[in-house]
Design a protein around this motif. Structure first.
Motif, PDB file in Angstrom:
ATOM      1  N   LYS A  41      -5.179   0.510  -0.139  1.00  0.00           N
ATOM      2  CA  LYS A  41      -4.882  -0.044  -1.465  1.00  0.00           C
ATOM      3  C   LYS A  41      -5.068   1.024  -2.546  1.00  0.00           C
ATOM      4  O   LYS A  41      -4.235   1.170  -3.445  1.00  0.00           O
ATOM      5  CB  LYS A  41      -5.818  -1.224  -1.765  1.00  0.00           C
ATOM      6  CG  LYS A  41      -5.451  -2.478  -0.997  1.00  0.00           C
ATOM      7  CD  LYS A  41      -4.177  -3.077  -1.561  1.00  0.00           C
ATOM      8  CE  LYS A  41      -3.720  -4.230  -0.675  1.00  0.00           C
ATOM      9  NZ  LYS A  41      -2.316  -4.540  -0.859  1.00  0.00           N
ATOM     10  N   GLU A  67      -3.336   1.371  -6.467  1.00  0.00           N
ATOM     11  CA  GLU A  67      -3.817   0.126  -7.056  1.00  0.00           C
ATOM     12  C   GLU A  67      -5.217   0.332  -7.641  1.00  0.00           C
ATOM     13  O   GLU A  67      -6.005   1.118  -7.128  1.00  0.00           O
ATOM     14  CB  GLU A  67      -3.848  -0.977  -6.007  1.00  0.00           C
ATOM     15  CG  GLU A  67      -2.452  -1.378  -5.586  1.00  0.00           C
ATOM     16  CD  GLU A  67      -2.437  -2.685  -4.808  1.00  0.00           C
ATOM     17  OE1 GLU A  67      -3.386  -3.469  -4.957  1.00  0.00           O
ATOM     18  OE2 GLU A  67      -1.479  -2.893  -4.059  1.00  0.00           O
ATOM     19  N   GLU A  88       1.737  -7.237  -3.315  1.00  0.00           N
ATOM     20  CA  GLU A  88       0.465  -7.024  -2.615  1.00  0.00           C
ATOM     21  C   GLU A  88       0.553  -7.438  -1.161  1.00  0.00           C
ATOM     22  O   GLU A  88       0.074  -6.771  -0.278  1.00  0.00           O
ATOM     23  CB  GLU A  88      -0.637  -7.808  -3.307  1.00  0.00           C
ATOM     24  CG  GLU A  88      -1.973  -7.620  -2.626  1.00  0.00           C
ATOM     25  CD  GLU A  88      -3.097  -7.665  -3.622  1.00  0.00           C
ATOM     26  OE1 GLU A  88      -4.221  -7.857  -3.196  1.00  0.00           O
ATOM     27  OE2 GLU A  88      -2.850  -7.518  -4.821  1.00  0.00           O
TER      28      GLU A  88
END
Lengths: 168, 513
Positions: free
Chosen positions: A46, A51, B352
């Motif tokens: 991630k 992110e 996501e």
């Protein structure tokens, strides 16, 4: 901080905590180590993707929780809590002054931990790993007030088991 | 006296109670013995739990995450470099129309052509060996037919060399997955397609056909045909703008004899040349220490020079590699070649949790049924395929090690170097077996347990090749069963194929346990 640096640092600091949490979920030790490592790699992915994760530590436990839930469905990866962990506990090196009383006390504590509900064990493990109550609630997908209730009942039972008296 | 403090307040006392709450609590505690007692009891209970927790044993050894992070870096690079046709869809996604629909196509990222191409090329680069002495390739166009050494030293100034240089394609070693991969990696715009052909027109064997095209490069398109069984190049076609298509194949000896006189061959070192072999071993050990030996870099040796090449690494990783090599004893003179990486800016819009809703394969449905509704089938299959990937990486590394150090070269090493080599071998094979056991466990809802295999006294170098072949068969079976949508074979046949592949891996690796 560079994702690699962050993960390396966090891995050093928190891998045992994640491992213990997975044990608290009832995951077998060998599998728990794999899942703990997998949790860090998912966090890395991630972060490397760019992110922003404001609370990486809490995010890590959330992933570990999900992995543990999945492992729960596999009979090979999951055993009742008392069999998976307590058998592995080392003999306590009690001094002569502690002797039998200390060992009996710890055995009572171990039995008490085994008798806690899975959620009670999980909230204790998360709290002991440094997560705040709201983070624990988010990790386990339960309400904050439920977390308080679990902790209150669990610590009362452990205190009682250790021979400290009091009431639940 | 104010009301008693509630359990929440008492529990939060130690850290996340705000200043006002703490001040109010302190005032109450000063005059309430009951609340003081409850606070003490909670602290005692916690103390008991922490005492218990400290006794729970934790693992004494943990894996280094570098290898896993390197694999993730590769996946991310591949995702950030999608084929152009997806770029248009992403623009639609950016205005909010179709991001979810696009991602729904991503049943498995290895199925995206760019990622599939990258994965195949990675494997092909990993198994590639330097051309054998005397190896020739044939370059054929509509008007010319040329045979030349498979590998040429730098410095050629022919028209072909200039054309290749303009395109950024390695003329020194044009018929190789590495050169194709290097050219492809430098493209700022590219479109990939990958096709598995059950029977190649020339060889009759199953082949992968990877085609990459570019709108801006002087080389408009390149097609590399890889044998599916071992990822070795079968044929390559390069289409330069304004030129005839150039086809490159391996030249068979009779063709070579009839061809124009070849240029002098560069001398290739013998595998057992001791100083170079030891330097290779030390370089491998240094790379192994930072988990950079699993396909991330390529090491080659020529003219007593060790060259380590890689494409697409970030600066931090390059530094790690430089430092690891610099800290190894006796490793002077290693040439490092880090081609400009192909990192692109992060593109927005990636959801996501991509939805993977490809048509179900037969094994996927069977596994989902066995696992029940409480388990994410996508995650289970990802884990299975990732574990197979990790197995393959170890098998490739072991096979490369075996090729670098055949039994006679191993015997020529000093005792300490032999121990180092054995350690590397054991690390690769141990990790391979660990992943294999894990894979067998993950597949256990579907397949029968793999029976134990007797020790095999064959040299580990021979077993390494068998392990790689078996691991590739297993990976192909898994891909066919799980990653391919709408697999034609019925589930019971797929399961039989999987069980057979598992037994083959177990048999090949049996001697290493």
């Amino acid at each position: 901080m560079d994702p690699r640096e962050l993960i390396s640092q966090l891995y050093g600091e928190a891998r045992d905590d994640v491992f213990r949490y997975l044990l608290a979920m009832g995951v077998l030790p060998a599998h728990a180590q794999d899942l703990a490592q997998e949790s860090f790699l998912r966090l890395y992915e991630k972060l490397a993707e760019g992110e922003t994760i404001r609370e990486p530590r809490a995010w890590l436990f959330r992933v570990a929780h999900n992995l543990g839930v999945n492992a729960h469905a596999s009979a090979q990866a999951f055993e009742p809590y008392d069999e998976s962990v307590h058998d592995a506990l080392p003999e306590r090196a009690a001094g002569p002054e502690e002797g039998l009383i200390g060992r009996e006390r710890m055995e009572r504590v171990e039995r008490a931990v085994a008798s806690l509900s899975p959620q009670q064990r999980q909230v204790l493990a998360l709290r002991a790993s440094g997560l705040r109550y709201r983070e624990i609630a988010a990790t386990m997908d339960i309400g904050v007030s439920t977390v308080f209730e679990f902790v209150t009942r669990a610590v009362a039972r452990l205190r009682q088991a250790a021979g400290g008296g009091g009431h639940e | 006296m104010s009301r008693h403090l509630n359990p929440e307040t008492l529990l939060r006392w130690s850290d996340d109670l705000d200043a006002a709450g703490r001040a109010a609590g302190e005032r109450h505690l000063a005059e309430c013995a009951e609340c003081q007692t409850r606070r003490t009891e909670i602290a005692e209970g916690w103390s008991v739990y922490l005492e218990y927790r400290d006794r729970v044993p934790t693992p004494s050894a943990w894996d280094n995450l570098e290898a896993g992070m390197a694999r993730i870096d590769g996946r991310i690079r591949a995702r950030r470099n999608p084929p152009a046709r997806f770029g248009a869809v992403r623009r639609w996604a950016a205005i909010g129309l179709a991001a979810a629909a696009l991602l729904a196509l991503y049943y498995r990222y290895r199925q995206i052509p760019s990622v599939q191409a990258a994965g195949l090329l990675r494997k092909a680069v990993a198994v590639a060996q330097p051309p054998a002495p005397g190896a020739r390739i044939r370059l054929h166009t509509r008007r010319t037919d040329l045979v030349r050494p498979a590998s040429l030293p730098q410095g050629d100034d022919s028209a072909w060399a200039r054309l290749f240089a303009q395109a950024g394609y390695d003329w020194a070693l044009p018929f190789s997955a590495r050169s194709f991969d290097g050219w492809r990696g430098r493209l700022t715009d590219k479109k990939d397609s990958v096709e598995l052909q059950p029977a190649d027109g020339d060889t009759g064997a199953p082949v992968y056909v990877i085609r990459t095209s570019s709108e801006s490069n002087p080389l408009a398109s390149a097609t590399l045909v890889l044998r599916a069984s071992d990822y070795l190049p079968v044929r390559e076609t390069l289409e330069f703008r304004g030129s005839d298509a150039l086809e490159i194949t391996t030249a068979i000896p009779s063709t070579a004899a009839a061809a124009p006189a070849p240029q002098p061959l560069p001398a290739l070192p013998h595998a057992a040349a001791l100083p170079l072999a030891i330097r290779e071993l030390r370089a491998l050990t240094a790379l192994h220490s930072i988990h950079a030996d699993l396909g991330e870099v390529e090491m080659s040796a020529a003219d007593q020079t060790l060259t380590i090449r890689s494409v697409g690494l970030g600066e931090a990783r390059r530094d790690q590699i430089r430092q690891a090599l610099a800290s190894a004893d006796g490793l002077d003179g290693v040439e490092l070649s880090f081609d400009n990486d192909t990192h692109l800016p992060v593109e927005g819009g990636r959801a996501e949790n991509p939805v993977r809703s490809a048509p179900e394969s037969s094994l996927r449905a069977s596994l989902a049924l066995k696992l029940g509704s409480g388990v994410s089938i996508d995650e289970a299959i990802d884990r299975i395929l990732d574990t197979s990937d990790a197995m393959l990486a170890q098998a490739f590394a072991l096979r490369s090690l075996a090729a670098r150090f055949p039994p006679e070269a191993e015997a020529a090493l000093a005792e300490s170097d032999r121990r180092t080599l054995a350690q590397l071998r054991d690390d690769y094979s141990g990790e391979f077996l660990r992943r294999f056991d894990r894979l067998a466990q993950l597949l256990s809802p579907l397949v029968a347990a793999v029976p134990p295999v007797k020790r095999d006294p064959a040299a580990w170098q021979l077993r390494a090749a068998a392990m790689l072949a078996a691991a590739k068969s297993l990976d192909a079976a898994l891909s066919a069963g799980f990653a391919s949508a709408g697999a034609a074979a019925p589930p019971d046949l797929m399961v039989q194929r999987l069980e057979q592949a598992l037994r083959e891996v177990s048999a090949a690796a049996g001697g290493l346990r």
